[in-house]
Design a protein around this motif. Sequence first.
Motif, PDB file in Angstrom:
ATOM      1  N   ALA A   1      -2.409  -7.971  -6.442  1.00 38.20           N
ATOM      2  CA  ALA A   1      -3.727  -8.599  -6.246  1.00 38.20           C
ATOM      3  C   ALA A   1      -3.814  -9.240  -4.860  1.00 38.20           C
ATOM      4  CB  ALA A   1      -3.964  -9.646  -7.331  1.00 38.20           C
ATOM      5  N   GLU A   2      -2.724  -9.851  -4.414  1.00 40.01           N
ATOM      6  CA  GLU A   2      -2.740 -10.495  -3.095  1.00 40.01           C
ATOM      7  C   GLU A   2      -2.871  -9.438  -1.991  1.00 40.01           C
ATOM      8  OE1 GLU A   2      -3.180 -13.511  -2.292  1.00 40.01           O
ATOM      9  OE2 GLU A   2      -2.805 -13.376  -0.139  1.00 40.01           O
ATOM     10  N   CYS A   3      -2.180  -8.319  -2.157  1.00 42.13           N
ATOM     11  CA  CYS A   3      -2.309  -7.241  -1.156  1.00 42.13           C
ATOM     12  C   CYS A   3      -3.752  -6.776  -1.069  1.00 42.13           C
ATOM     13  CB  CYS A   3      -1.401  -6.065  -1.514  1.00 42.13           C
ATOM     14  SG  CYS A   3       0.317  -6.365  -1.089  1.00 42.13           S
ATOM     15  N   LEU A   4      -4.412  -6.630  -2.224  1.00 37.84           N
ATOM     16  CA  LEU A   4      -5.809  -6.179  -2.204  1.00 37.84           C
ATOM     17  C   LEU A   4      -6.698  -7.210  -1.510  1.00 37.84           C
ATOM     18  CD1 LEU A   4      -6.084  -4.605  -5.781  1.00 37.84           C
ATOM     19  CD2 LEU A   4      -5.918  -3.397  -3.593  1.00 37.84           C
ATOM     20  N   ARG A   5      -6.453  -8.489  -1.777  1.00 32.63           N
ATOM     21  CA  ARG A   5      -7.248  -9.530  -1.091  1.00 32.63           C
ATOM     22  C   ARG A   5      -7.018  -9.477   0.415  1.00 32.63           C
ATOM     23  NH1 ARG A   5      -6.171 -12.625  -5.799  1.00 32.63           N
ATOM     24  NH2 ARG A   5      -4.312 -13.526  -4.862  1.00 32.63           N
ATOM     25  N   GLN A   6      -5.780  -9.229   0.813  1.00 37.04           N
ATOM     26  CA  GLN A   6      -5.485  -9.123   2.247  1.00 37.04           C
ATOM     27  C   GLN A   6      -6.198  -7.910   2.846  1.00 37.04           C
ATOM     28  OE1 GLN A   6      -3.875 -11.305   4.165  1.00 37.04           O
ATOM     29  NE2 GLN A   6      -3.470 -12.671   2.454  1.00 37.04           N
ATOM     30  N   ILE A   7      -6.253  -6.820   2.072  1.00 38.38           N
ATOM     31  CA  ILE A   7      -6.945  -5.614   2.545  1.00 38.38           C
ATOM     32  C   ILE A   7      -8.435  -5.906   2.737  1.00 38.38           C
ATOM     33  CG2 ILE A   7      -7.696  -3.316   1.767  1.00 38.38           C
ATOM     34  CD1 ILE A   7      -4.782  -2.989   0.632  1.00 38.38           C
ATOM     35  N   HIS A   8      -9.012  -6.688   1.811  1.00 33.99           N
ATOM     36  CA  HIS A   8     -10.431  -7.050   1.970  1.00 33.99           C
ATOM     37  C   HIS A   8     -10.639  -7.928   3.210  1.00 33.99           C
ATOM     38  CE1 HIS A   8     -11.231  -5.076  -1.709  1.00 33.99           C
ATOM     39  NE2 HIS A   8     -10.745  -6.005  -2.505  1.00 33.99           N
ATOM     40  N   ARG A   9      -9.669  -8.767   3.482  1.00 36.42           N
ATOM     41  CA  ARG A   9      -9.780  -9.620   4.685  1.00 36.42           C
ATOM     42  C   ARG A   9      -9.664  -8.754   5.953  1.00 36.42           C
ATOM     43  NH1 ARG A   9     -12.177 -13.185   7.556  1.00 36.42           N
ATOM     44  NH2 ARG A   9     -10.865 -14.184   9.112  1.00 36.42           N
ATOM     45  N   ILE A  10      -8.760  -7.769   5.910  1.00 36.36           N
ATOM     46  CA  ILE A  10      -8.642  -6.841   7.048  1.00 36.36           C
ATOM     47  C   ILE A  10      -9.982  -6.127   7.238  1.00 36.36           C
ATOM     48  CG2 ILE A  10      -7.544  -4.698   7.846  1.00 36.36           C
ATOM     49  CD1 ILE A  10      -4.986  -5.646   6.287  1.00 36.36           C
ATOM     50  N   ALA A  11     -10.558  -5.642   6.116  1.00 33.18           N
ATOM     51  CA  ALA A  11     -11.834  -4.921   6.186  1.00 33.18           C
ATOM     52  C   ALA A  11     -12.933  -5.842   6.725  1.00 33.18           C
ATOM     53  CB  ALA A  11     -12.213  -4.398   4.801  1.00 33.18           C
ATOM     54  N   GLU A  12     -12.905  -7.099   6.289  1.00 31.92           N
ATOM     55  CA  GLU A  12     -13.923  -8.058   6.745  1.00 31.92           C
ATOM     56  C   GLU A  12     -13.885  -8.211   8.265  1.00 31.92           C
ATOM     57  OE1 GLU A  12     -13.662 -12.388   5.369  1.00 31.92           O
ATOM     58  OE2 GLU A  12     -15.771 -11.837   5.165  1.00 31.92           O
ATOM     59  N   ILE A  13     -12.689  -8.344   8.794  1.00 35.87           N
ATOM     60  CA  ILE A  13     -12.560  -8.523  10.244  1.00 35.87           C
ATOM     61  C   ILE A  13     -12.969  -7.242  10.973  1.00 35.87           C
ATOM     62  CG2 ILE A  13     -10.895  -8.942  12.094  1.00 35.87           C
ATOM     63  CD1 ILE A  13      -9.409 -10.809  10.100  1.00 35.87           C
TER      64      ILE A  13
ATOM     65  N   GLY B   1      -2.911   3.390  -4.333  1.00 35.72           N
ATOM     66  CA  GLY B   1      -3.104   4.376  -3.267  1.00 35.72           C
ATOM     67  C   GLY B   1      -3.644   3.711  -2.011  1.00 35.72           C
ATOM     68  N   LEU B   2      -4.597   2.793  -2.205  1.00 33.67           N
ATOM     69  CA  LEU B   2      -5.163   2.062  -1.071  1.00 33.67           C
ATOM     70  C   LEU B   2      -4.085   1.222  -0.374  1.00 33.67           C
ATOM     71  CD1 LEU B   2      -7.490   0.857   0.645  1.00 33.67           C
ATOM     72  CD2 LEU B   2      -7.899  -0.766  -1.222  1.00 33.67           C
ATOM     73  N   ILE B   3      -3.279   0.533  -1.178  1.00 32.10           N
ATOM     74  CA  ILE B   3      -2.225  -0.306  -0.586  1.00 32.10           C
ATOM     75  C   ILE B   3      -1.240   0.575   0.188  1.00 32.10           C
ATOM     76  CG2 ILE B   3      -0.296  -1.872  -1.089  1.00 32.10           C
ATOM     77  CD1 ILE B   3      -1.895  -2.817  -3.570  1.00 32.10           C
ATOM     78  N   ARG B   4      -0.871   1.704  -0.440  1.00 30.08           N
ATOM     79  CA  ARG B   4       0.139   2.579   0.193  1.00 30.08           C
ATOM     80  C   ARG B   4      -0.414   3.310   1.418  1.00 30.08           C
ATOM     81  NH1 ARG B   4       1.892   4.122  -5.639  1.00 30.08           N
ATOM     82  NH2 ARG B   4       3.479   2.525  -6.007  1.00 30.08           N
ATOM     83  N   ALA B   5      -1.738   3.312   1.583  1.00 29.31           N
ATOM     84  CA  ALA B   5      -2.318   3.946   2.780  1.00 29.31           C
ATOM     85  C   ALA B   5      -2.092   3.090   4.020  1.00 29.31           C
ATOM     86  CB  ALA B   5      -3.815   4.168   2.569  1.00 29.31           C
ATOM     87  N   HIS B   6      -1.583   1.869   3.814  1.00 31.61           N
ATOM     88  CA  HIS B   6      -1.366   0.956   4.947  1.00 31.61           C
ATOM     89  C   HIS B   6       0.045   1.086   5.509  1.00 31.61           C
ATOM     90  CE1 HIS B   6      -5.024  -0.761   3.371  1.00 31.61           C
ATOM     91  NE2 HIS B   6      -5.148  -1.463   4.476  1.00 31.61           N
ATOM     92  N   PRO B   7       0.176   0.894   6.805  1.00 32.70           N
ATOM     93  CA  PRO B   7       1.498   0.969   7.422  1.00 32.70           C
ATOM     94  C   PRO B   7       2.285  -0.314   7.191  1.00 32.70           C
ATOM     95  CG  PRO B   7      -0.121   0.341   9.058  1.00 32.70           C
ATOM     96  CD  PRO B   7      -0.878   0.548   7.782  1.00 32.70           C
ATOM     97  N   GLU B   8       3.587  -0.232   7.315  1.00 34.59           N
ATOM     98  CA  GLU B   8       4.417  -1.436   7.299  1.00 34.59           C
ATOM     99  C   GLU B   8       4.154  -2.233   8.572  1.00 34.59           C
ATOM    100  OE1 GLU B   8       8.381   0.169   6.928  1.00 34.59           O
ATOM    101  OE2 GLU B   8       8.349  -0.199   4.765  1.00 34.59           O
ATOM    102  N   LEU B   9       4.395  -3.537   8.511  1.00 33.62           N
ATOM    103  CA  LEU B   9       4.259  -4.370   9.707  1.00 33.62           C
ATOM    104  C   LEU B   9       5.460  -4.127  10.610  1.00 33.62           C
ATOM    105  CD1 LEU B   9       3.030  -7.844   8.403  1.00 33.62           C
ATOM    106  CD2 LEU B   9       1.717  -6.033   9.505  1.00 33.62           C
ATOM    107  N   ALA B  10       5.194  -3.770  11.845  1.00 33.96           N
ATOM    108  CA  ALA B  10       6.257  -3.479  12.806  1.00 33.96           C
ATOM    109  C   ALA B  10       7.236  -2.453  12.247  1.00 33.96           C
ATOM    110  CB  ALA B  10       7.001  -4.757  13.206  1.00 33.96           C
ATOM    111  N   GLY B  11       6.690  -1.549  11.418  1.00 33.07           N
ATOM    112  CA  GLY B  11       7.536  -0.555  10.753  1.00 33.07           C
ATOM    113  C   GLY B  11       7.743   0.679  11.607  1.00 33.07           C
ATOM    114  N   LYS B  12       8.330   1.720  10.974  1.00 29.09           N
ATOM    115  CA  LYS B  12       8.679   2.940  11.721  1.00 29.09           C
ATOM    116  C   LYS B  12       7.443   3.591  12.335  1.00 29.09           C
ATOM    117  CE  LYS B  12      12.606   3.992   8.745  1.00 29.09           C
ATOM    118  NZ  LYS B  12      12.102   3.293   7.527  1.00 29.09           N
ATOM    119  N   ALA B  13       6.343   3.633  11.543  1.00 28.44           N
ATOM    120  CA  ALA B  13       5.124   4.276  12.042  1.00 28.44           C
ATOM    121  C   ALA B  13       4.593   3.548  13.271  1.00 28.44           C
ATOM    122  CB  ALA B  13       4.070   4.317  10.936  1.00 28.44           C
TER     123      ALA B  13
END
Length: 584
Positions: free
Chosen positions: A154-166, A63-75
Amino acid sequence: MMTLDQLNNASAADFVALLDGTYEHSPWIAERAAAARPFKSLAALKVALARVVREATVDDQLGLIRAHPELAGKAAVAGELTAESTNEQQKAGLTACTPEEFAKLQKLNADYNARFGFPFILAVRGPRGTGFTRQEIIATFERRLRAHPDVERAECLRQIHRIAEIRLNDKFGVKPELGEQLWDWAAALAAHSDTDDFLTCTYATPAHTAVAEQLMAWMRDCGFDEVSRDAVGNVVGVYKGTGDKTLLTGSHYDTVRRAGRFDGRLGIFVPMLVVRELHRQGKRLPFSLEVVGFSEEEGQRFPADFLGSSAVIGGFDPAWLDSKDAAGTTLREAMQAVGLAGTAEAIATCKRDPSRYLGFVEVHIEQGPVLGSLDLPLGIVTSINGSRRYTGEIIGLASHAGTTPMGQRRDAAAGVAELILFTEERAAAVPDVVGTVGMLEVPSGSINVIPGRCGFSLDLRATTDEARDALDADVRAKLDEICQRRGLSFTLQPTLAANAAPSDATWQSRWEAAVTELGLPIHRLPSGAGHDAMKIHELLPQAMLFVRGGNGGISHNPLESVTVDDAELSIQAFARLLDDLTGP
Ligand SMILES: [Zn+2]
């Protein structure tokens, strides 16, 4: 700007509101972390938030991963992103794609979603915090599209933590400036390479000399009192203290072929930055700090390895001077070509007198996935694994794949296959024991011939010599049994035996205290890889600190990475260690 006090003292509802936008559309993370207050540091808050996600159900994680938008996506095109995401995608230049790049990203988004069922997540501001290029983003996208779904989640979650960190750094107005300096030094040093395509810096090449000179120049800028290159090419900087004793630290500046930027070098930069800060504050410690950039650890160019640290402990074998590289150049000639004497007498001067030293500490990138999988920036090394290595061959009979019945074969490769599976199972049965067959070869094999010979390597490691030797005995007994039963024979040559180097209990506890003072949990782990500390162990008490690596902890690879925030924490931990030694 937000402060920790504010967060620690807020009501649970206000705490969640204050952290709004840290984790995309997912307030449940802050809600569950609120009970873990008070947080001692921003780093502690980040670890606590990551822990909530790690301990959540897979459905919650998806759910957390899917709450994120695509990169340069439609949204993004429709302007429907959160303010944070809009800002990040804009900074990464994703709003300025060429039509080709845009089409490429749309295709990748579609392929990725079809394969994994969730959007591709990348902290586009990257480990440095200043952003990947669009080319880097596309290359990462393409690489990760091939990953296993569990690995990718797992990699997506780590990336999400890095986004949160920044995002948290932005909220707190925090800039990890020391970590950024370390990162920029690593990038600048990586420009010196034996080859044009990837970072390769082997012993006594022009690139290697350029790195040594650059390190010496930076050490002088940092305020070291004495900076020199010793007879084996180690770069040595001394920051003088008020007392007689010296703390030794450092790591290696040579690299493997196609290397990462942080292996070894991180452990030179960390104490350099600590010295720079001490010097800026006009502070002297009650002991001297000696930082060594070891000239050679990786054993890439000449048969012997650990040349730098061997010289420091007086363990440099003069016979090595006659060993040759692939081009036929002797080690002596290579040393002389870069202005070193290349004599046993000169190298003997590198030996340190242990009575002058307090001990040895080394900071190193973990080079493995453990800290990353636990969402922890730092780890405490308990022991550097002892190892035994062999190369061997099983010999059977090469015969026709069509005419030889299954019961009448002497298949050498099947024998090795059995050995590999046994090694895997036997090593897995004991904590912190590992066994690997990394080389496997059927010489001149054919699709229709039963393998008559099969060459293999064995690499066995454990945190204690006893555990290593027990594994070694079992694997060799199994090899014998397999060959007896299958009517095969074998050869086995030992190529390396290194004893385990357990961390000194006192020095290990000092690292633990330093990490605790930063508000971080202690995680102890063995070092599966060899390090300079393993050699210095023969001379001085030693203990190591590990720093989490990005990209699943990959090392000896251009993808090796650390974030500026983790680098900053390692520098802070080193400074705390010195503080604690200095006393009140
Ligand atoms: Zn290393």
